[in-house]
Design a protein around this motif. Sequence first.
Motif, mmCIF file in Angstrom:
data_model
loop_
_atom_site.group_PDB
_atom_site.id
_atom_site.type_symbol
_atom_site.label_atom_id
_atom_site.label_comp_id
_atom_site.label_asym_id
_atom_site.label_seq_id
_atom_site.Cartn_x
_atom_site.Cartn_y
_atom_site.Cartn_z
ATOM 1 N N UNK A 59 0.926 -1.379 -0.039
ATOM 2 C CA UNK A 59 0.113 -0.089 0.026
ATOM 3 C C UNK A 59 0.879 1.060 -0.035
ATOM 4 N N UNK A 60 0.174 2.507 -0.208
ATOM 5 C CA UNK A 60 1.029 3.630 -0.164
ATOM 6 C C UNK A 60 1.758 3.724 1.286
ATOM 7 N N UNK A 61 0.815 3.521 2.136
ATOM 8 C CA UNK A 61 1.268 3.655 3.563
ATOM 9 C C UNK A 61 2.348 2.870 3.833
ATOM 10 N N UNK A 62 2.471 1.628 3.382
ATOM 11 C CA UNK A 62 3.738 0.620 3.494
ATOM 12 C C UNK A 62 4.754 1.216 2.896
ATOM 13 N N UNK A 63 4.693 1.816 1.583
ATOM 14 C CA UNK A 63 5.730 2.351 1.084
ATOM 15 C C UNK A 63 6.394 3.409 1.731
ATOM 16 N N UNK A 64 5.385 4.580 2.017
ATOM 17 C CA UNK A 64 5.910 5.627 2.907
ATOM 18 C C UNK A 64 6.514 5.147 4.020
ATOM 19 N N UNK A 65 6.233 4.086 5.053
ATOM 20 C CA UNK A 65 6.972 3.747 6.212
ATOM 21 C C UNK A 65 8.323 3.256 5.541
ATOM 22 N N UNK A 66 8.533 2.635 4.643
ATOM 23 C CA UNK A 66 9.689 2.105 4.051
ATOM 24 C C UNK A 66 10.777 3.273 3.751
ATOM 25 N N UNK A 67 10.118 4.297 3.370
ATOM 26 C CA UNK A 67 10.890 5.627 2.819
ATOM 27 C C UNK A 67 11.139 6.261 4.122
ATOM 28 N N UNK A 68 10.256 6.508 5.208
ATOM 29 C CA UNK A 68 10.594 7.041 6.256
ATOM 30 C C UNK A 68 11.772 6.575 7.048
ATOM 31 N N UNK A 69 11.686 4.956 7.080
ATOM 32 C CA UNK A 69 12.768 4.309 7.725
ATOM 33 C C UNK A 69 14.276 4.457 6.991
ATOM 34 N N UNK A 70 14.335 4.655 5.748
ATOM 35 C CA UNK A 70 15.568 5.070 5.082
ATOM 36 C C UNK A 70 16.119 6.162 5.489
ATOM 37 N N UNK A 71 15.184 7.320 5.472
ATOM 38 C CA UNK A 71 15.631 8.740 5.665
ATOM 39 C C UNK A 71 15.865 8.736 7.385
ATOM 40 N N UNK A 72 15.287 8.206 8.111
ATOM 41 C CA UNK A 72 15.811 8.233 9.375
ATOM 42 C C UNK A 72 17.094 7.723 9.618
ATOM 43 N N UNK A 73 17.674 7.008 8.740
ATOM 44 C CA UNK A 73 19.124 6.456 9.079
ATOM 45 C C UNK A 73 20.235 7.261 8.300
ATOM 46 N N UNK A 74 19.342 8.334 7.929
ATOM 47 C CA UNK A 74 20.427 9.395 7.181
ATOM 48 C C UNK A 74 21.658 9.803 7.763
ATOM 49 N N UNK A 75 22.996 9.252 7.268
ATOM 50 C CA UNK A 75 24.126 9.611 8.012
ATOM 51 C C UNK A 75 24.137 11.313 8.311
ATOM 52 N N UNK A 76 24.862 11.598 9.629
ATOM 53 C CA UNK A 76 25.021 13.071 9.837
ATOM 54 C C UNK A 76 25.670 13.898 8.756
ATOM 55 N N UNK A 77 26.776 13.287 8.266
ATOM 56 C CA UNK A 77 27.548 13.907 7.234
ATOM 57 C C UNK A 77 28.197 13.147 6.116
ATOM 58 N N UNK A 78 28.613 13.638 5.255
ATOM 59 C CA UNK A 78 29.396 12.543 4.341
ATOM 60 C C UNK A 78 30.844 12.152 4.622
ATOM 61 N N UNK A 79 31.360 13.162 5.363
ATOM 62 C CA UNK A 79 32.714 12.753 6.278
ATOM 63 C C UNK A 79 34.080 13.220 5.084
ATOM 64 N N UNK A 80 33.490 13.773 3.911
ATOM 65 C CA UNK A 80 34.651 13.945 2.895
ATOM 66 C C UNK A 80 35.562 15.127 3.306
ATOM 67 N N UNK A 81 35.024 16.003 4.166
ATOM 68 C CA UNK A 81 35.676 17.242 4.686
ATOM 69 C C UNK A 81 36.868 16.878 5.486
ATOM 70 N N UNK A 82 36.811 15.545 5.893
ATOM 71 C CA UNK A 82 38.159 15.095 6.843
ATOM 72 C C UNK A 82 39.250 14.761 5.818
ATOM 73 N N UNK A 83 40.451 15.057 6.376
ATOM 74 C CA UNK A 83 41.691 14.893 5.439
ATOM 75 C C UNK A 83 41.725 13.455 4.954
#
Length: 369
Positions: free
Chosen positions: A326-350
Motif C-alpha cells: 500500500x502507499x502507507x507501507x511504501x511511505x513507512x519504508x521511505x521514512x525508515x530509510x531517511x531516519x537512518x540518514x548519516x549526519x554528514x558525508x565525512x569528505x571534509x576530513x583529510x
Amino acid sequence: MSVSLGIPQVRGAELVPSGAGRAAGLVDRHGRRATDLRLSVIDKCNLRCTYCMPAAGLPWLPAAQLMSPAEITRIVGIAVDLLGVTELRLTGGEPLVRPDLEEIVAAVAAAHPGLPISLTTNGIGLTTRAAGLAAAGLGRINVSLDSLDADTFAALARRDRLAEVLAGAEAAAAAGLVPVKINAVLMRGVNDHEAPELLGWALGRGFALRFIEQMPLDADHGWTREHLVTAAEIRHRLGQRFRLVAHPGPRAGAPAQLWEVHPLPTATGEAGGDAALGTVGIIASVTEPFCDQCTRTRITAEGRVRSCLFSHEEVDLLGPLRAGASEAEVADRWRAAMWAKPAAHGMDRPGLGSPGYVQPERSMSAIGG
Ligand code: SAM
C-alpha cells in the motif's frame, strides 16, 4: 517507547520513526527534514563526462527495471501526500534519453498541480523538446555545461556536442523554463581557467550559473583532493574579472552559496557600479559542506531511496510497490530509510580512504545527480 517524540521504534529489523516523526514526514535522527525530492528517471546518458562516467559507459538497467510513468507518479504521490515533499527535480543519467519524459512530467503535474517540477539535463535534444516539456507542466531547467570551447567540451564530455547544449539552453529559455540554471564542474588544468568566461556568458543571457565542486563520485575512482578545484579557488578566479559580494538572502537549505556579481572598479579607480550584474552560486560539497542543512531525499531510476548522494545503503520502494504494497507501507519504508540518514558525508576530513569517507559504489550518473 514514546510515540509523541518521533523516537524510532523497531519494526522488523528496521528503525521507523513514529508519532510526531511520522506526521513530520521524512525526518532523520539529526533533526533534518527532507522536502526536496531528486528522482532519477533513467541511469543511461549520452555523454561520458570524465568526472562521472567511464569512457565505455556502464551496464545500463534493463527497461523493465526502470520506473514507468505511472510508478513515478505513484511514488511522487506518496512523497507529496504522505511525506511532506514540496519540490521535485527529475534527473538521471540523462532524463531526455527517455522518450516518455513529457508523459512523466504531464502525469505528475496533473496529479499535483502547484508542485514545482524542475529538470537537470545536459540539454541535448532540448531544441525540439523544451516547448513540449513546458506544456506538460515542467517549471524550470538546469543545464549542465562545463566549457564554452568545443575542444575542451569534447575532451571533458568525450562527445563533440557543445553546439547542441548551447542551443538547448537557449531553447529552454525561449520555452519559458526559467530561470535557466547552468551547472558547471571545473577540472584543474582542463577548464578551470574558463570560470570568468562562463560567468560572463551566463550573465549575458540571464542564466543563473552554479559551479559545483567535483565530488568523488566518478565511476573511474580517479578523484583526488589535489586536483579538486575548490570553492575558494573558484571565487579567486572569478574575482579577477568580477567583484563578488555575499548574497544577503537566506540559504534555506540550498546547496549553492550565492554571490552577487558586480563589475570590478575601473583602472582609474572608478567604482564598477552598485547594481549587481546577477548572481553566481558555488556548491562546495567537499570543502564547505552543508550536510547539516540538507533537505534532499533521492530515488534512483530503479526506485530505491538513497538518503544521501554518498550513502552506501539503499531501500527499495519499487519492488514492494510492484508486489502490491500500500502507499502507507511504501511511505513507512521511505521514512525508515531517511531516519537512518548519516549526519554528514565525512569528505571534509583529510584523506579519502580514511574512516571518515568511503566512496560509494555507484557513480553520480547511476545515483541521479
Ligand atoms: N545528465 C544530466 C546532466 O548532465 O545534468 C543529469 C545527471 S548529472 C549526473 C547531474 C549533475 O551532476 C551534472 O551537473 C553533472 O555535472 C554533475 N556531476 C556528475 N558527476 C559529478 C561529480 N563527480 N562531481 C560533481 N558534480 C558531478
